[in-house]
Design a protein around this motif. Structure first.
Motif, PDB file in Angstrom:
ATOM      1  N   LEU A   8       0.831  -1.204   0.000  1.00 55.61           N
ATOM      2  CA  LEU A   8       0.000   0.000   0.000  1.00 55.61           C
ATOM      3  C   LEU A   8       0.867   1.255   0.000  1.00 55.61           C
ATOM      4  N   LEU A   9       0.526   2.194  -0.876  1.00 51.84           N
ATOM      5  CA  LEU A   9       1.217   3.474  -0.926  1.00 51.84           C
ATOM      6  C   LEU A   9       0.461   4.498  -0.080  1.00 51.84           C
ATOM      7  N   ALA A  10       1.077   5.611   0.207  1.00 52.34           N
ATOM      8  CA  ALA A  10       0.448   6.649   1.019  1.00 52.34           C
ATOM      9  C   ALA A  10      -0.746   7.253   0.278  1.00 52.34           C
ATOM     10  N   GLY A  11      -1.708   7.766   1.055  1.00 54.19           N
ATOM     11  CA  GLY A  11      -2.834   8.469   0.447  1.00 54.19           C
ATOM     12  C   GLY A  11      -4.131   7.698   0.408  1.00 54.19           C
ATOM     13  N   MET A  12      -4.244   6.599   1.159  1.00 57.97           N
ATOM     14  CA  MET A  12      -5.482   5.832   1.180  1.00 57.97           C
ATOM     15  C   MET A  12      -6.610   6.669   1.786  1.00 57.97           C
ATOM     16  N   GLU A  13      -7.806   6.566   1.217  1.00 58.22           N
ATOM     17  CA  GLU A  13      -8.950   7.343   1.688  1.00 58.22           C
ATOM     18  C   GLU A  13     -10.157   6.440   1.870  1.00 58.22           C
ATOM     19  N   LEU A  14     -10.998   6.802   2.835  1.00 56.84           N
ATOM     20  CA  LEU A  14     -12.235   6.057   3.059  1.00 56.84           C
ATOM     21  C   LEU A  14     -13.195   6.345   1.917  1.00 56.84           C
ATOM     22  N   SER A  15     -13.737   5.285   1.307  1.00 55.80           N
ATOM     23  CA  SER A  15     -14.685   5.452   0.205  1.00 55.80           C
ATOM     24  C   SER A  15     -16.089   5.637   0.742  1.00 55.80           C
ATOM     25  N   LYS A  16     -17.032   5.930  -0.139  1.00 54.26           N
ATOM     26  CA  LYS A  16     -18.427   6.102   0.242  1.00 54.26           C
ATOM     27  C   LYS A  16     -19.228   4.816   0.096  1.00 54.26           C
ATOM     28  N   LEU A  17     -18.561   3.742  -0.268  1.00 55.89           N
ATOM     29  CA  LEU A  17     -19.265   2.477  -0.454  1.00 55.89           C
ATOM     30  C   LEU A  17     -19.732   1.936   0.890  1.00 55.89           C
ATOM     31  N   PRO A  18     -20.951   1.409   0.940  1.00 54.40           N
ATOM     32  CA  PRO A  18     -21.473   0.876   2.210  1.00 54.40           C
ATOM     33  C   PRO A  18     -20.755  -0.407   2.613  1.00 54.40           C
ATOM     34  N   SER A  19     -20.381  -0.507   3.882  1.00 53.98           N
ATOM     35  CA  SER A  19     -19.728  -1.712   4.376  1.00 53.98           C
ATOM     36  C   SER A  19     -19.683  -1.686   5.893  1.00 53.98           C
ATOM     37  N   THR A  20     -19.879  -2.829   6.505  1.00 56.47           N
ATOM     38  CA  THR A  20     -19.801  -2.936   7.961  1.00 56.47           C
ATOM     39  C   THR A  20     -18.406  -2.593   8.460  1.00 56.47           C
ATOM     40  N   TRP A  21     -17.396  -2.988   7.672  1.00 55.42           N
ATOM     41  CA  TRP A  21     -16.011  -2.844   8.114  1.00 55.42           C
ATOM     42  C   TRP A  21     -15.314  -1.631   7.512  1.00 55.42           C
ATOM     43  N   GLY A  22     -15.960  -0.958   6.585  1.00 58.13           N
ATOM     44  CA  GLY A  22     -15.334   0.181   5.931  1.00 58.13           C
ATOM     45  C   GLY A  22     -14.531  -0.249   4.706  1.00 58.13           C
ATOM     46  N   ILE A  23     -14.755   0.445   3.599  1.00 54.71           N
ATOM     47  CA  ILE A  23     -14.013   0.168   2.367  1.00 54.71           C
ATOM     48  C   ILE A  23     -13.203   1.405   2.010  1.00 54.71           C
ATOM     49  N   TYR A  24     -11.926   1.205   1.780  1.00 53.22           N
ATOM     50  CA  TYR A  24     -11.023   2.302   1.471  1.00 53.22           C
ATOM     51  C   TYR A  24     -10.550   2.205   0.026  1.00 53.22           C
ATOM     52  N   LYS A  25     -10.134   3.320  -0.516  1.00 52.07           N
ATOM     53  CA  LYS A  25      -9.582   3.354  -1.863  1.00 52.07           C
ATOM     54  C   LYS A  25      -8.133   3.803  -1.767  1.00 52.07           C
ATOM     55  N   GLY A  26      -7.252   3.067  -2.423  1.00 46.01           N
ATOM     56  CA  GLY A  26      -5.843   3.412  -2.350  1.00 46.01           C
ATOM     57  C   GLY A  26      -5.067   2.852  -3.524  1.00 46.01           C
ATOM     58  N   ASP A  27      -3.810   3.218  -3.596  1.00 47.69           N
ATOM     59  CA  ASP A  27      -2.910   2.744  -4.652  1.00 47.69           C
ATOM     60  C   ASP A  27      -1.962   1.708  -4.076  1.00 47.69           C
TER      61      ASP A  27
END
Length: 270
Positions: A8-27
């Motif tokens: 995982l590279l720096a800059g991961m962000e929390l997405s707006k997708l629904p999820s119990t555990w949270g879904i993040y978007k990153g490179d």
């Protein structure tokens, strides 16, 4: 299938997708230097993350479309804490990004109001195959938000709750979302899906799935299991045993599921 790995590279962000555990978007940077964008579930407990890989590998084996999975390492110096859990220095489940809408709009209204659309969707061979996929993996968490559909392509997502609970001896499709959708659409739609399901069961040889999976999946799944840090090896054994029981029982389940004339759905007397 090839296991995709990366860091995982720096800059991961929390997405707006629904999820119990949270879904993040990153490179993520792969071992060959390629950089890809993915959705990550870093807060997913290791055993549930392992089940995501299990489902993705099995899907590829039987030609079900799911986003390609990634085993992503989060560097120790990332300092990522989600909830009360420090996920830095560990591996997590991630998947390639598919920019397809889920089925919320279709199944909340249009699906049942537009007969042409519903008939067209349920006539697809991959819909029947998805019903078998959920049946073998004992997935009782299928719903309209984890079926991606752009009008042509279907992708299944969110499989952390497969192989869980009491597998039981319920009739084929008793708790299967795909069958429920077909039943709710129309009796004709249900019969079409049902017929296609049993055609697929008959010609694809699902009674061979445990042996096929052993030769094609277990080595990589064991690697994933170890890197995710699933502490109890018997958890892997339990998931494997449930899978084997379900895949072996699919044909016998069809024999126990019969109509009012006591003919099972393959056409033989009960």
């Amino acid at each position: 299938m090839t296991l995709n790995e990366g860091v995982l590279l720096a800059g991961m962000e929390l997405s707006k997708l629904p999820s119990t555990w949270g879904i993040y978007k990153g490179d993520v940077e792969k071992s060959n230097g390629e950089i890809v964008s993915v959705y990550l579930k870093p807060a997913l407990p290791p055993r549930l993350a392992f089940r995501e890989f299990f489902a993705a590998f099995f899907a590829k084996l039987i030609d079900i479309s799911t986003p390609d999975p990634y085993l992503v390492f989060i560097p120790e110096d990332y300092g990522l804490v989600i909830g009360k859990r420090n996920v830095s220095g560990s591996y997590c489940f991630a998947m390639e990004i598919k920019q397809y809408p889920d089925m919320s709009r279709n199944f909340s209204g249009e699906f049942f109001n537009n007969r042409a659309f519903s008939e067209s969707f349920l006539r697809r061979g991959d819909v029947a195959l998805m019903g078998i996929f959920d049946e073998i993996l004992y997935n009782q968490d299928r719903h309209h938000e984890n079926v991606l559909f752009d009008g042509e392509n279907i992708f299944l997502i969110d499989h952390e709750y497969i192989l869980d609970g009491d597998c039981g001896n319920s009739e084929l499709g008793a708790k299967n979302w795909m069958w429920s959708i077909a039943k709710n659409a129309s009796e004709l739609s249900f019969k079409r899906v049902e017929k296609k399901v049993f055609e697929l069961l008959r010609i694809k040889g699902y009674e061979k799935m445990p042996n096929v999976a052993y030769h094609n999946l277990w080595k990589q799944l064991l690697e994933v299991h170890n890197k995710l840090g699933v502490n109890k090896r018997n958890a892997l054994k339990l998931d494997a045993l449930i899978y084997c029981r379900r895949s072996r029982n699919v044909l016998s389940l069809t024999r126990r599921t019969h109509d009012s004339h006591k003919l099972n759905q393959l056409g033989f007397p009960v």
